[in-house]
Design an enzyme around this catalytic site. Sequence first.
Site, short mmCIF file in Angstrom:
data_model
loop_
_atom_site.label_atom_id
_atom_site.label_comp_id
_atom_site.label_asym_id
_atom_site.label_seq_id
_atom_site.Cartn_x
_atom_site.Cartn_y
_atom_site.Cartn_z
N ARG A 124 41.97 135.63 10.17
CA ARG A 124 40.94 135.52 11.25
C ARG A 124 39.83 136.56 11.13
NH1 ARG A 124 45.58 134.71 14.15
NH2 ARG A 124 45.92 132.51 14.62
N LYS A 146 25.08 134.70 6.55
CA LYS A 146 25.39 133.29 6.27
C LYS A 146 26.38 133.26 5.12
CE LYS A 146 21.37 130.55 7.52
NZ LYS A 146 20.33 129.66 6.98
N GLU A 188 11.61 134.35 -3.99
CA GLU A 188 11.88 134.75 -2.59
C GLU A 188 10.99 135.94 -2.20
OE1 GLU A 188 13.72 132.72 -0.89
OE2 GLU A 188 14.73 131.70 -2.54
N LYS A 230 13.82 140.56 5.96
CA LYS A 230 15.01 139.71 6.26
C LYS A 230 15.79 140.33 7.42
CE LYS A 230 18.26 136.54 5.30
NZ LYS A 230 18.93 135.85 4.22
N GLU A 240 19.84 131.30 13.54
CA GLU A 240 18.81 130.31 13.21
C GLU A 240 18.56 129.32 14.34
OE1 GLU A 240 18.79 129.28 9.03
OE2 GLU A 240 17.69 127.43 9.46
N ARG A 244 14.38 132.27 12.68
CA ARG A 244 14.92 132.49 11.32
C ARG A 244 14.50 131.38 10.35
NH1 ARG A 244 21.07 134.70 9.80
NH2 ARG A 244 20.85 134.43 7.58
N ASN A 248 12.73 129.64 5.51
CA ASN A 248 12.82 128.43 4.68
C ASN A 248 11.47 128.03 4.09
OD1 ASN A 248 15.55 128.18 5.21
ND2 ASN A 248 15.18 127.00 7.08
N HIS A 251 11.16 125.87 1.08
CA HIS A 251 12.52 125.43 0.72
C HIS A 251 12.80 123.96 1.01
CE1 HIS A 251 13.13 129.64 -0.03
NE2 HIS A 251 14.38 129.47 -0.38
N HIS A 255 14.29 122.30 -2.08
CA HIS A 255 15.63 121.69 -2.15
C HIS A 255 15.53 120.25 -2.65
CE1 HIS A 255 17.23 124.72 1.05
NE2 HIS A 255 17.40 125.17 -0.17
N HIS A 268 16.10 127.14 -9.07
CA HIS A 268 15.83 127.30 -7.63
C HIS A 268 14.47 127.98 -7.42
CE1 HIS A 268 16.65 127.90 -3.39
NE2 HIS A 268 16.39 129.19 -3.52
N1 LIG Z 1 23.82 133.28 2.31
C1 LIG Z 1 22.52 133.12 2.22
O1 LIG Z 1 21.77 133.46 3.14
C2 LIG Z 1 21.94 132.56 0.95
C3 LIG Z 1 20.55 132.60 0.74
C4 LIG Z 1 20.05 132.14 -0.48
C5 LIG Z 1 20.92 131.63 -1.44
N2 LIG Z 1 22.28 131.59 -1.20
C6 LIG Z 1 23.22 131.09 -2.21
O2 LIG Z 1 23.17 132.01 -3.30
C7 LIG Z 1 23.54 131.32 -4.49
C8 LIG Z 1 22.58 131.72 -5.58
O3 LIG Z 1 22.65 133.11 -5.75
P1 LIG Z 1 22.13 133.84 -7.07
O4 LIG Z 1 20.78 133.32 -7.40
O5 LIG Z 1 22.32 135.27 -6.88
O6 LIG Z 1 23.04 133.20 -8.17
P2 LIG Z 1 24.47 133.52 -8.83
O7 LIG Z 1 25.40 134.19 -7.92
O8 LIG Z 1 24.87 132.21 -9.43
O9 LIG Z 1 24.09 134.49 -10.03
C9 LIG Z 1 23.21 134.02 -11.01
C10 LIG Z 1 23.67 134.37 -12.41
O10 LIG Z 1 23.42 135.75 -12.64
C11 LIG Z 1 24.59 136.38 -13.16
N3 LIG Z 1 24.52 137.78 -12.73
C12 LIG Z 1 24.70 138.28 -11.49
N4 LIG Z 1 24.40 139.58 -11.47
C13 LIG Z 1 24.05 139.93 -12.72
C14 LIG Z 1 23.62 141.14 -13.33
N5 LIG Z 1 23.43 142.25 -12.62
N6 LIG Z 1 23.36 141.12 -14.66
C15 LIG Z 1 23.50 139.98 -15.38
N7 LIG Z 1 23.86 138.80 -14.86
C16 LIG Z 1 24.13 138.79 -13.54
C17 LIG Z 1 25.72 135.56 -12.61
O11 LIG Z 1 26.89 135.68 -13.40
C18 LIG Z 1 25.15 134.15 -12.67
O12 LIG Z 1 25.28 133.62 -13.97
C19 LIG Z 1 23.53 129.84 -4.17
O13 LIG Z 1 24.87 129.37 -4.10
C20 LIG Z 1 22.86 129.76 -2.81
O14 LIG Z 1 23.34 128.69 -2.02
C21 LIG Z 1 22.78 132.05 -0.02
#
Ligand SMILES: NC(=O)c1ccc[n+]([C@@H]2O[C@H](COP(=O)([O-])OP(=O)(O)OC[C@H]3O[C@@H](n4cnc5c(N)ncnc54)[C@H](O)[C@@H]3O)[C@@H](O)[C@H]2O)c1
Length: 364
Positions: A124, A146, A188, A230, A240, A244, A248, A251, A255, A268
């Site tokens: 929990r 999130k 971003e 942020k 949101e 918030r 987007n 986006h 998307h 992305h």
């Molecule tokens: N929670 C939120 O508010 C929110 C907002 C935007 C996106 N997201 C989510 O985030 C995800 C995308 O995140 P991301 O773009 O960080 O992608 P990711 O977590 O897939 O990382 C991208 C790539 O970079 C590599 N990597 C990570 N750190 C590294 C480093 N320091 N050196 C070398 N390689 C490294 C990873 O292994 C992976 O291959 C999606 O699933 C998306 O839905 C969430």
Amino acid sequence: MNLRETIIVNLKDRSYEIIIEEGLVEHWCREIKAVTKAERVFVIVDENVLGLHGERFRATLEASGLRWEIIPFRAEERYKNLETVSFLYDQLTEKKAHRHEPLVAVGGGIVGDVAGFVAATYQRGVPVIQFPTTLLAQVDSSIGGKVGIDHREGKNLIGSFYQPRAVLIDPGLLDTLPRREFLNGLAEVIKYGFIADPEILDFLLAEDGLKKGLSGQKRIRLIARCAGIKAAVVSQDEREAGYRMILNYGHTTGHAIEKVTGYSAVSHGQAVAVGMIVAAEMAHHLGKLNRDDVELHRRVISRAGLPIKLPQVEISALLEAMLLDKKYGTSNRFVLLEEVGRPVVVEGVPEEIVVKSLLATQEE
Ligand SMILES: NC(=O)c1ccc[n+]([C@@H]2O[C@H](COP(=O)([O-])OP(=O)(O)OC[C@H]3O[C@@H](n4cnc5c(N)ncnc54)[C@H](O)[C@@H]3O)[C@@H](O)[C@H]2O)c1
């Protein structure tokens, strides 16, 4: 002395700090001890990141006097699902993780979302500390609580709001980040410039080395500015309910582009970049944004090495994908700019304007 920036996410009794410091990886356990009283931590980490930086993580953990367990997993979008969550629950129960013992999410947005979701639900709710290692995660996904996973019907369909106890950012970890991933984060950063802080745009236009990456104090300051925006948005509208949504920007179309192109041909960041140009065109056609500011979008985005045009895609497929976007509601809804730094949510944009704006980003 290392430059250190601290930002507060202000959510009353769930407030927390975002600490940004080059070299933080050498003493991150100190920060963990400061926010939890636990004697053992569970480090949930992206396999790739562990391969690249594991020795430094282990050295700090070893020196900290904490007991620790490292739990790696393959952080790819196709594993952002219940099976991975279940694997992590198994690991925690096998190791008899107690509800006061924190999880530390080390990796990009995938690790942050998955580990955050596990933290929200295991016993929990256990404390989670976000330690983001991609630019996108450092400026965006690790902040704001999130958390969640994908479902076959859509991305991030299962999830919750669950705030971390702290966000620890070491920009130095970005030195190993592949360029495609750097650009995902940069899209971003550009978004923050357009919705809230035009000085970010001036900085990006003036920065010669942008296509290669960023370093030093400039990098810390840029990350801090974005994280600060942020944090301020989340502090005003955690769940949101309205405000918030400005995050987007670009986006809804982005998307749709990702969906129609199968989530691999267009990254992305590329999709969001084109999405922002579509939004700027729409705002212009609705009499909001002037032509110079639309062109400013194209200049900043090209300067960053992101695309301003898309390969040919069926406009009808994009329109359909936009309607399926969960943030879209019953009529169409876009974040648009009245002027740079002044976003508004607009509902019911006439379809002819949406189509005209999409066409402006199609390659001939
Ligand atoms: N929670 C939120 O508010 C929110 C907002 C935007 C996106 N997201 C989510 O985030 C995800 C995308 O995140 P991301 O773009 O960080 O992608 P990711 O977590 O897939 O990382 C991208 C790539 O970079 C590599 N990597 C990570 N750190 C590294 C480093 N320091 N050196 C070398 N390689 C490294 C990873 O292994 C992976 O291959 C999606 O699933 C998306 O839905 C969430």
